[in-house]
Design a protein around this motif. Structure first.
Motif, PDB file in Angstrom:
ATOM      1  N   UNK A 347       0.831  -1.206   0.000  1.00 34.76           N
ATOM      2  CA  UNK A 347       0.000   0.000   0.000  1.00 34.76           C
ATOM      3  C   UNK A 347       0.867   1.258   0.000  1.00 34.76           C
ATOM      4  N   UNK A 348       2.013   1.208   0.683  1.00 39.10           N
ATOM      5  CA  UNK A 348       2.942   2.336   0.684  1.00 39.10           C
ATOM      6  C   UNK A 348       3.443   2.637  -0.728  1.00 39.10           C
ATOM      7  N   UNK A 349       3.781   1.582  -1.467  1.00 37.93           N
ATOM      8  CA  UNK A 349       4.273   1.751  -2.839  1.00 37.93           C
ATOM      9  C   UNK A 349       3.167   2.264  -3.758  1.00 37.93           C
ATOM     10  N   UNK A 350       1.965   1.744  -3.565  1.00 36.55           N
ATOM     11  CA  UNK A 350       0.836   2.203  -4.379  1.00 36.55           C
ATOM     12  C   UNK A 350       0.562   3.677  -4.107  1.00 36.55           C
ATOM     13  N   UNK A 351       0.575   4.048  -2.825  1.00 32.32           N
ATOM     14  CA  UNK A 351       0.344   5.454  -2.470  1.00 32.32           C
ATOM     15  C   UNK A 351       1.414   6.354  -3.074  1.00 32.32           C
ATOM     16  N   UNK A 352       2.669   5.901  -3.044  1.00 29.07           N
ATOM     17  CA  UNK A 352       3.752   6.692  -3.622  1.00 29.07           C
ATOM     18  C   UNK A 352       3.569   6.918  -5.107  1.00 29.07           C
ATOM     19  N   UNK A 353       3.122   5.870  -5.811  1.00 29.30           N
ATOM     20  CA  UNK A 353       2.886   6.000  -7.251  1.00 29.30           C
ATOM     21  C   UNK A 353       1.694   6.896  -7.558  1.00 29.30           C
ATOM     22  N   UNK A 354       0.627   6.774  -6.776  1.00 24.33           N
ATOM     23  CA  UNK A 354      -0.535   7.639  -6.985  1.00 24.33           C
ATOM     24  C   UNK A 354      -0.171   9.096  -6.739  1.00 24.33           C
ATOM     25  N   UNK A 355       0.541   9.351  -5.652  1.00 25.24           N
ATOM     26  CA  UNK A 355       0.936  10.721  -5.330  1.00 25.24           C
ATOM     27  C   UNK A 355       1.806  11.302  -6.434  1.00 25.24           C
ATOM     28  N   UNK A 356       2.781  10.525  -6.905  1.00 18.76           N
ATOM     29  CA  UNK A 356       3.659  11.015  -7.970  1.00 18.76           C
ATOM     30  C   UNK A 356       2.886  11.296  -9.253  1.00 18.76           C
ATOM     31  N   UNK A 357       1.878  10.451  -9.546  1.00 21.20           N
ATOM     32  CA  UNK A 357       1.078  10.670 -10.756  1.00 21.20           C
ATOM     33  C   UNK A 357       0.372  12.015 -10.697  1.00 21.20           C
ATOM     34  N   UNK A 358      -0.187  12.352  -9.537  1.00 24.92           N
ATOM     35  CA  UNK A 358      -0.870  13.635  -9.411  1.00 24.92           C
ATOM     36  C   UNK A 358       0.122  14.797  -9.360  1.00 24.92           C
ATOM     37  N   UNK A 359       1.253  14.612  -8.664  1.00 21.67           N
ATOM     38  CA  UNK A 359       2.250  15.681  -8.584  1.00 21.67           C
ATOM     39  C   UNK A 359       2.796  16.022  -9.963  1.00 21.67           C
ATOM     40  N   UNK A 486      20.535  16.651 -29.279  1.00 22.57           N
ATOM     41  CA  UNK A 486      19.458  15.833 -28.701  1.00 22.57           C
ATOM     42  C   UNK A 486      19.079  16.245 -27.287  1.00 22.57           C
ATOM     43  N   UNK A 487      19.953  16.977 -26.594  1.00 23.62           N
ATOM     44  CA  UNK A 487      19.629  17.412 -25.238  1.00 23.62           C
ATOM     45  C   UNK A 487      19.428  18.927 -25.151  1.00 23.62           C
ATOM     46  N   UNK A 488      19.215  19.569 -26.303  1.00 25.45           N
ATOM     47  CA  UNK A 488      18.946  21.013 -26.285  1.00 25.45           C
ATOM     48  C   UNK A 488      17.487  21.300 -25.946  1.00 25.45           C
ATOM     49  N   UNK A 489      16.640  20.269 -25.976  1.00 26.86           N
ATOM     50  CA  UNK A 489      15.241  20.398 -25.578  1.00 26.86           C
ATOM     51  C   UNK A 489      14.899  19.225 -24.670  1.00 26.86           C
ATOM     52  N   UNK A 490      14.718  19.506 -23.372  1.00 29.64           N
ATOM     53  CA  UNK A 490      14.483  18.422 -22.411  1.00 29.64           C
ATOM     54  C   UNK A 490      13.330  18.771 -21.462  1.00 29.64           C
ATOM     55  N   UNK A 491      12.146  19.107 -21.997  1.00 30.41           N
ATOM     56  CA  UNK A 491      11.039  19.472 -21.105  1.00 30.41           C
ATOM     57  C   UNK A 491      10.584  18.333 -20.208  1.00 30.41           C
ATOM     58  N   UNK A 492      10.799  17.081 -20.649  1.00 26.72           N
ATOM     59  CA  UNK A 492      10.416  15.916 -19.851  1.00 26.72           C
ATOM     60  C   UNK A 492      11.632  15.154 -19.327  1.00 26.72           C
ATOM     61  N   UNK A 493      12.804  15.782 -19.357  1.00 32.77           N
ATOM     62  CA  UNK A 493      14.009  15.059 -19.004  1.00 32.77           C
ATOM     63  C   UNK A 493      14.439  14.168 -20.158  1.00 32.77           C
ATOM     64  N   UNK A 494      15.319  13.227 -19.868  1.00 32.19           N
ATOM     65  CA  UNK A 494      15.798  12.296 -20.892  1.00 32.19           C
ATOM     66  C   UNK A 494      16.446  11.115 -20.195  1.00 32.19           C
ATOM     67  N   UNK A 495      16.748  10.083 -20.967  1.00 30.44           N
ATOM     68  CA  UNK A 495      17.383   8.905 -20.395  1.00 30.44           C
ATOM     69  C   UNK A 495      16.376   8.014 -19.698  1.00 30.44           C
ATOM     70  N   UNK A 496      16.896   7.125 -18.859  1.00 33.26           N
ATOM     71  CA  UNK A 496      16.032   6.149 -18.196  1.00 33.26           C
ATOM     72  C   UNK A 496      15.119   6.784 -17.157  1.00 33.26           C
ATOM     73  N   UNK A 497      15.466   7.994 -16.695  1.00 32.95           N
ATOM     74  CA  UNK A 497      14.616   8.643 -15.704  1.00 32.95           C
ATOM     75  C   UNK A 497      13.847   9.810 -16.302  1.00 32.95           C
ATOM     76  N   UNK A 498      13.499   9.700 -17.586  1.00 34.76           N
ATOM     77  CA  UNK A 498      12.645  10.726 -18.163  1.00 34.76           C
ATOM     78  C   UNK A 498      11.243  10.582 -17.586  1.00 34.76           C
ATOM     79  N   UNK A 499      10.395  11.546 -17.857  1.00 32.54           N
ATOM     80  CA  UNK A 499       9.043  11.539 -17.299  1.00 32.54           C
ATOM     81  C   UNK A 499       8.206  10.452 -17.967  1.00 32.54           C
ATOM     82  N   UNK A 500       7.695   9.484 -17.216  1.00 34.26           N
ATOM     83  CA  UNK A 500       6.899   8.419 -17.824  1.00 34.26           C
ATOM     84  C   UNK A 500       5.548   8.905 -18.323  1.00 34.26           C
ATOM     85  N   UNK A 501       5.129  10.114 -17.912  1.00 39.76           N
ATOM     86  CA  UNK A 501       3.838  10.635 -18.337  1.00 39.76           C
ATOM     87  C   UNK A 501       3.909  11.581 -19.520  1.00 39.76           C
ATOM     88  N   UNK A 502       5.058  11.585 -20.245  1.00 39.23           N
ATOM     89  CA  UNK A 502       5.220  12.549 -21.331  1.00 39.23           C
ATOM     90  C   UNK A 502       4.191  12.322 -22.441  1.00 39.23           C
TER      91      UNK A 502
END
Length: 552
Positions: A347-359, A486-502
Motif C-alpha cells: 500500500x505504501x508503494x501504491x500510495x507513492x505512485x498515486x501521489x507522484x502521478x498527481x504531482x 538531442x539534449x537542447x530540448x528536455x522538457x520531460x528530461x531524458x534517459x532512463x529517468x525521463x518523465x513516464x507521463x510525457x
C-alpha cells in the motif's frame, strides 16, 4: 576522588572570559578548517562563496528558475554551490549532459535522481514512488508498473475518450455563467455569448477530473464544485470520489512547492528558522491530509476488488493495475520484471505512485496549457495557423469525432507545444545524484555530488537556439529533430529517468487545443499583464484571465 569530580573541579577553575576564549578558538578552528577544505578542493569550479554553517543557504530561494538562471549568467555553463552539506553542480549546456542522460540500463551511475535525505524521509517521499526515490532497485520496480499502467494503447485511448466526455460539461458551466445575469428573451441560448474566466483555474479543474478518473476509475467533480463557488444556481454531484476537490487541488500544488524546501534545507533551517518554520508545519499537515486521502482510496478499491468474483472483468485504471499487479487478478497479465522476484505492491508503494502521478500530472498539464494559450493570444498569426490545422483535421461542419490517430496529424500544434515547452518549460530543473566518482564535462568529480540540469538556460542557450527569446514554432514544424542537439530540448528530461507521463501529457494538451480552439475564440483580458507564475521546482500558472466566446 572520582573522575567526574576531577572534571568538575577542573572546569570550575575557568572564568567566564576563559569560556568565551575557548568558544572563539573552537569557532575560528572550524572556520579555518571549513575554508581550508574549500580552497584546496579538487576541480575548482566558479560559484558563490559558501559561509560557515549555512554554506550557500544565504542565497537560497525556492524559485530555482531565477536562482539557476542567475548562477549561469554570473558563473557560466557549469558552476557549483554548497547546500545541506553537499556539493551541487549546476549544468546549463546540452553537450555536458551526454553521459548523464544517454540511456543505459547497464550503467546505473546516473540513475539516482536525488540522494537519501532526512528531509525527504520527513516529507514521506524517500524510497517511495518515482520522483524522489533514491533506491534504484525499488525505483525500477515501481517504474515498471507505472509504465505498464499509463503507456498502454488502451490507456492513451481512454485519455482521449474522457477528454471528449468531460469537455461538454465544462462548456455547459461556461454558458451557464455567461447567462447568469440575463433573463427571459435575453438568455444567450445561441452562440453569441461572451464570458471572462480564469482559464488556468478552469483547466486545472478539468485536468483534475481527468486524472482522478484515469488513475482511480472513479469520478471527481472539481469543475462542478468550482462552478458552484461562482454561481448562485448550484449543481449537485453525488458520485464523487473526493468530496472537497478544491482542497485536494490546493494540497497537490502545496506539496509540489514544498519539495524544494525539503530538498535543499537541513533540519535546523526547516524547524528553527522562523521564516521557514511555519511553512514546514503547514506542509507536514498537508502531507498528512494527502496520505490519509490516498490510503482511504486504496483501501476502498482493494475491498471492491476482493468482493468482485474471480473471473469477472475488472476496470483498467491505474489504481486497479497497481493493486492487482503480480496477483491472480492481475489486469495486465504481468509475466516478469527484469529478473526480479515477482511480488505485489505494498500500500505504501501504491500510495507513492498515486501521489507522484498527481504531482507530475495535474498542475504540470494545467500550467503547460495556460502557457500555450497565453502565447497563442499574443501571436495571432500562430493562433490562426493552429485553428486552420485543427479545422483541416476536424472540419467545423462535419460530425466531430476526436480520436488519437487524428491527434497525431496535428504537426503544427505539436510544434507549438514544443516551442512553448522550450521558451517556458514547466520543469525548472532535473537533478541527478552520483554516489561514486564520475566524469562530467571534462571534470572528474568525487562521490556524493548532486547535478542540476538547468532546463531554462539549456532551452535558451544561444549556441543552440538562434534568437532564443523569440517565440517561433517554426523551429519545430516539419524539422528533423536530429538536426539539433538531442539534449537542447528536455522538457520531460531524458534517459532512463525521463518523465513516464510525457505521452499522456502531450495527448492531453493536443486534446485541449482541439476541444477549445475548434469552437471558441480566446483573447487575453489584459494583453499587457504578465503571466502570474509561482515558481519552485516547477512553474505553476496561478491565473490567466481570458475572454471566451463561441467562434462564428
Amino acid at each position: 576522588m572520582t573522575v567526574l569530580n576531577v572534571i568538575k573541579s577542573f572546569l570550575f577553575t575557568f572564568s567566564f572570559a576563559d569560556y568565551l576564549i575557548l568558544i572563539a578558538i573552537a569557532f575560528l578552528t572550524y572556520v579555518f578548517r571549513f575554508y581550508y577544505k574549500y580552497f584546496t578542493r579538487p576541480n575548482k569550479l566558479p560559484g558563490p562563496l559558501p559561509l560557515p554553517f549555512i554554506e550557500c543557504a544565504y542565497m537560497f530561494t525556492s524559485n530555482t528558475k531565477d536562482q539557476f538562471t542567475l548562477l549561469q549568467q554570473k558563473y557560466g555553463d557549469i558552476c557549483e554551490i554548497y547546500l545541506n552539506g553537499m556539493k551541487h553542480i549546476v549544468i546549463s549546456r546540452p553537450e555536458y549532459l551526454e553521459k548523464m542522460l544517454t540511456p543505459s540500463s547497464k550503467d546505473p551511475t546516473y540513475l539516482v535522481r536525488l540522494p537519501y535525505t532526512e528531509g525527504f524521509k520527513e516529507f514521506g517521499m524517500a524510497g517511495k514512488g518515482l520522483i524522489a526515490n533514491h533506491d534504484v532497485k525499488n525505483w525500477k520496480f515501481n517504474r515498471h508498473f507505472f509504465n505498464q499502467a499509463v503507456l498502454s494503447s488502451s490507456f492513451i485511448h481512454e485519455v482521449v475518450e474522457w477528454a471528449n466526455k468531460l469537455f461538454p460539461e465544462l462548456e455547459g458551466y461556461w454558458k451557464s455563467l455567461a447567462n447568469l445575469n440575463l433573463s427571459g428573451d435575453n438568455l444567450q441560448d445561441n452562440n453569441n455569448w461572451t464570458l471572462e474566466v480564469d482559464l488556468a483555474k478552469w483547466i486545472g479543474r478539468f485536468a483534475n477530473d481527468m486524472f482522478v478518473v484515469l488513475i482511480t476509475g472513479e469520478r471527481s467533480h472539481s469543475m462542478a464544485l468550482y462552478y458552484n463557488i461562482q454561481s448562485p444556481a448550484k449543481v449537485s454531484r453525488s458520485d464523487t470520489l473526493i468530496q472537497d476537490s478544491e482542497k485536494f487541488i490546493q494540497a497537490i500544488g502545496d506539496h509540489i512547492r514544498g519539495l524544494t524546501l525539503f530538498m535543499y534545507l537541513n533540519s535546523f533551517f526547516r524547524h528553527y528558522v522562523p521564516s521557514y518554520k511555519y511553512q514546514i508545519k503547514k506542509l507536514l499537515d498537508n502531507r498528512d491530509y494527502l496520505f490519509e486521502l490516498f490510503d482511504n482510496i486504496i483501501k476502498k478499491r482493494r475491498k471492491e476488488i476482493e468482493e468482485t468474483p474471480v473471473g469477472d472483468k475488472l476496470r483498467h485504471d491505474m489504481l486497479t493495475s497497481l493493486i492487482t499487479a503480480n496477483t491472480e487478478r492481475d489486469v495486465n497479465n504481468t509475466k516478469s520484471i527484469q529478473g526480479d522476484i515477482l511480488r505485489p505492491l505494498s500500500d505504501d508503494e501504491i500510495r507513492g505512485n498515486l501521489l507522484d502521478a498527481f504531482l507530475a500530472g495535474t498542475d504540470t498539464v494545467t500550467s503547460a496549457f495556460s502557457f500555450i494559450s497565453y502565447y497563442l493570444c499574443h501571436y495571432p498569426q500562430v493562433k490562426q495557423k493552429v485553428v486552420a490545422e485543427i479545422d483541416s483535421i476536424f472540419p467545423p461542419n462535419a460530425p466531430f469525432n476526436m480520436n488519437y490517430s487524428d491527434l497525431l496529424k496535428l504537426e503544427y500544434c505539436d510544434a507549438v507545444i514544443n516551442e512553448v515547452s522550450r521558451i517556458r518549460p514547466v520543469s525548472n530543473e532535473f537533478p541527478r545524484y552520483v554516489e561514486n566518482p564520475c566524469e562530467v564535462a571534462g571534470y572528474h568529480f568525487d562521490e556524493n555530488i548532486v547535478f542540476h540540469i538547468n532546463v531554462n538556460s539549456i532551452h535558451s542557450h544561444k549556441d543552440h537556439w538562434p534568437d532564443p527569446e523569440i517565440f517561433d514554432p517554426e523551429r519545430f514544424y516539419k524539422k528533423d529533430p536530429n538536426a539539433r542537439h538531442k539534449f537542447s530540448l528536455v522538457p520531460f528530461g531524458a534517459g532512463l529517468r525521463d518523465c513516464p507521463g510525457r505521452k499522456l501529457a502531450t495527448v492531453e494538451l493536443l486534446s485541449l487545443l482541439v476541444l477549445l480552439f475548434r469552437k471558441y475564440d480566446i483573447e487575453l483580458v489584459d494583453m499587457n499583464a504578465p503571466l502570474k507564475i509561482k515558481s519552485a521546482l516547477i512553474k505553476l500558472c496561478e491565473e490567466l484571465k481570458v475572454r471566451i466566446r463561441p467562434r462564428n
